[in-house]
Motif scaffolding. Structure first.
Motif, short mmCIF file in Angstrom:
data_model
loop_
_atom_site.label_atom_id
_atom_site.label_comp_id
_atom_site.label_asym_id
_atom_site.label_seq_id
_atom_site.Cartn_x
_atom_site.Cartn_y
_atom_site.Cartn_z
N LYS A 14 2.35 -4.08 2.17
CA LYS A 14 1.40 -5.20 2.17
C LYS A 14 1.49 -6.02 0.89
N LYS A 15 1.90 -5.39 -0.19
CA LYS A 15 1.91 -6.08 -1.48
C LYS A 15 3.20 -6.86 -1.73
N ASP A 16 4.21 -6.70 -0.89
CA ASP A 16 5.46 -7.44 -1.10
C ASP A 16 5.91 -8.04 0.22
N PRO A 17 5.68 -9.34 0.41
CA PRO A 17 6.03 -9.97 1.69
C PRO A 17 7.52 -9.90 1.99
N ALA B 237 6.79 -16.23 -8.11
CA ALA B 237 5.41 -16.70 -7.99
C ALA B 237 5.02 -16.95 -6.54
N VAL B 238 5.96 -17.45 -5.74
CA VAL B 238 5.62 -17.74 -4.35
C VAL B 238 5.30 -16.45 -3.61
N GLN C 254 3.96 -13.78 -4.98
CA GLN C 254 2.63 -13.39 -5.46
C GLN C 254 1.55 -14.17 -4.73
N THR C 255 1.78 -15.46 -4.55
CA THR C 255 0.81 -16.30 -3.84
C THR C 255 0.64 -15.83 -2.40
N ALA C 256 1.75 -15.46 -1.75
CA ALA C 256 1.69 -14.99 -0.37
C ALA C 256 0.88 -13.70 -0.27
N VAL C 257 1.05 -12.81 -1.24
CA VAL C 257 0.29 -11.56 -1.25
C VAL C 257 -1.20 -11.84 -1.40
N VAL C 258 -1.55 -12.75 -2.29
CA VAL C 258 -2.96 -13.11 -2.48
C VAL C 258 -3.52 -13.69 -1.18
N ARG C 259 -2.76 -14.56 -0.55
CA ARG C 259 -3.22 -15.14 0.72
C ARG C 259 -3.49 -14.04 1.75
N GLY C 260 -2.54 -13.11 1.86
CA GLY C 260 -2.70 -12.06 2.85
C GLY C 260 -3.95 -11.24 2.61
N LEU D 196 4.14 -18.37 3.74
CA LEU D 196 5.04 -19.06 2.81
C LEU D 196 6.50 -18.69 3.04
N LEU D 197 6.82 -18.14 4.20
CA LEU D 197 8.21 -17.77 4.48
C LEU D 197 9.13 -18.98 4.46
N ASP D 198 8.61 -20.14 4.86
CA ASP D 198 9.47 -21.33 4.84
C ASP D 198 9.90 -21.67 3.41
N VAL D 199 9.01 -21.47 2.45
CA VAL D 199 9.34 -21.73 1.05
C VAL D 199 10.32 -20.67 0.54
N MET D 200 10.10 -19.41 0.91
CA MET D 200 10.97 -18.33 0.45
C MET D 200 12.39 -18.46 1.00
N LEU D 201 12.48 -18.85 2.28
CA LEU D 201 13.78 -18.93 2.93
C LEU D 201 14.45 -20.29 2.81
#
Length: 426
Positions: free
Chosen positions: A249-252, A307-308, A310-316, A343-348
């Motif tokens: 859960k902590k690492d998308p 950072a992206v 980390q942001t995704a984890v916070v959102r989740g 935020l997968l679109d940003v990651m990928l």
């Protein structure tokens, strides 16, 4: 199995600005029947094009094919032929794939091998066949020294560049007389070669006359090695499913890769896995360890997640906490997935719809992420409003869910604290 015409195709240059370190590049060449219908594909790893063919590269090819390129897009329901070294035939990575999907191409030994060396391999072939794998050999199998290997062959690949064409008939007759194997004529480059081999009753063909290898590229997101190591340590300590789920859960990037892998056709499941807990339970600790170890070898070194991530984890976490006030527990789990994959679109670096094609997700998650509809969409909107600093959007979204400023702000603080604890827990 071949190393010239069939698999020595140079990888075309990547478009300018594309980071090739984040690309899984796999070449495939069709294997066709006598009607030129595709029967299967031989795969070659182009992500490690400058490396020698080793047991490690064999494992990387299978892992990349299943985890990154998307097995459905790469080979569909066709048979997959994978080159192996003798060493990789004993590798733990083979435990992660469904044997029905894969033919292992086995090389004969080098000229310095003794008869004892040849005989010593037979028990390995037996074990692989008992697990359901099919084995393919080259024409070296037809030499007298390899008589004990003959019953192990499901396929024999005859390299038309390796012997005079007039010898083809005797080789095909020998293969038929002493094995149950299907014969594949490879490196077929002319109509004359095709017609001759077909007249001899050969069933399958591969070579430039039918198709050059084509490339399948997939942008990848790979977790930091520190996070993967943490997962490996949890597994080695036989941690509970809940503890492992907490790390996922902590690492998308870790959770995305796991769901994509376990739902690939090569894994052979009859149902889609859409939750982290289910994925951990399906894999079990032994296979989870294998998967994490392979992920470690194919990931780059690096520090904490970007950072992206980390942001995704916070959102989740924020969506999970907010929805827990209003929705049933299973929807709260889905809310976490919406936030963490938003935020997968940003990651990928690809549109979100494209990113989600390679991972199985519950319909409410897809509705929220792609269509901004369904019960989870307002929670995602509120979560984004918490990041934006737009007071009007925040108030509108909170009011729509009948949540007070205090409830939202407290949950946001908890989510930030929870996400920051990832580093301190390593």
């Amino acid at each position: 199995m071949s190393t010239s015409a069939s698999d020595a195709t140079a990888t075309p240059a990547l478009p300018e600005g594309v980071d090739d370190s984040n690309l899984a590049i796999i070449a495939r060449q069709a294997i066709v029947n006598e009607k030129r219908e595709v029967y299967g594909y031989e795969l070659f790893d182009r992500s490690t094009a400058h490396d020698a063919h080793t047991a490690a590269s064999d494992a990387a090819l299978l892992f990349n094919a299943l985890s990154y390129a998307g097995a459905e897009a790469l080979v569909g329901q066709k048979t997959v032929f994978i080159n192996c070294t003798q060493e990789s035939l004993s590798g733990g990575h083979l435990e992660l794939i469904h044997p029905d999907k894969v033919v292992l191409e086995v090389p004969t030994l080098d000229e310095n091998a003794t008869q004892a060396d040849i005989e010593a391999r037979v028990h390995i072939f037996h074990a692989l066949r008992e697990r359901g794998f099919r084995l393919a050999f080259n024409q070296g199998l037809l030499r007298r020294a390899y008589a004990s290997w003959l019953p192990m062959a499901s396929y024999i690949k005859l390299d038309l560049q390796a012997f005079p064409l007039q010898d083809a008939e005797s080789l095909v007759k020998f293969a038929r007389a002493y094995t149950q194997a299907k014969v594949v004529a490879e490196k077929v480059e002319t109509a004359e070669q095709f017609e001759l081999m077909r007249s001899l009753g050969v069933q399958y063909f591969q070579g430039y006359w039918f198709a050059h290898p084509d490339l399948v590229r997939a942008q990848t997101i790979r977790p930091s090695q520190a996070t993967i190591l943490q997962l490996i340590n949890l597994v080695r300590q036989q941690a509970s499913t809940a503890e492992i789920e907490d790390l996922l859960k902590k690492d998308p990037t870790l959770s995305f890769n796991l769901l994509r892998f376990i739902n690939s056709s090569g894994f052979g499941l009859s149902c889609e896995v859409t939750s982290f807990r289910h994925a951990v339970m399906i894999l079990g600790l032994k296979k989870l360890f294998r998967w994490a170890a392979l992920l470690m070898t194919t990931s780059r070194t690096g520090g904490s997640p970007p950072a992206v991530g980390q942001t995704a984890v916070v959102r989740g976490r924020l969506m999970e906490l907010l929805s827990a006030e209003l929705l049933p527990p299973e929807e709260s789990d889905n809310a976490f997935v919406v936030g963490v994959f938003s935020l997968l679109d940003v990651m990928l670096g690809v549109p979100l719809g494209k990113a989600l094609e390679s991972v199985a997700l519950p319909q409410p998650v897809v509705d929220a992420l792609l269509h901004n509809t369904g019960v989870l969409a307002p929670f995602l909107e509120l979560t984004k409003a918490c990041e934006s600093g737009d007071d009007a959007a925040f108030a509108r979204s909170a009011n729509a869910l009948q949540l007070t400023n205090h409830q939202v702000n407290w949950s946001h603080l908890q989510a930030l604290t929870w996400a920051e604890n990832l580093d301190t827990n390593e």
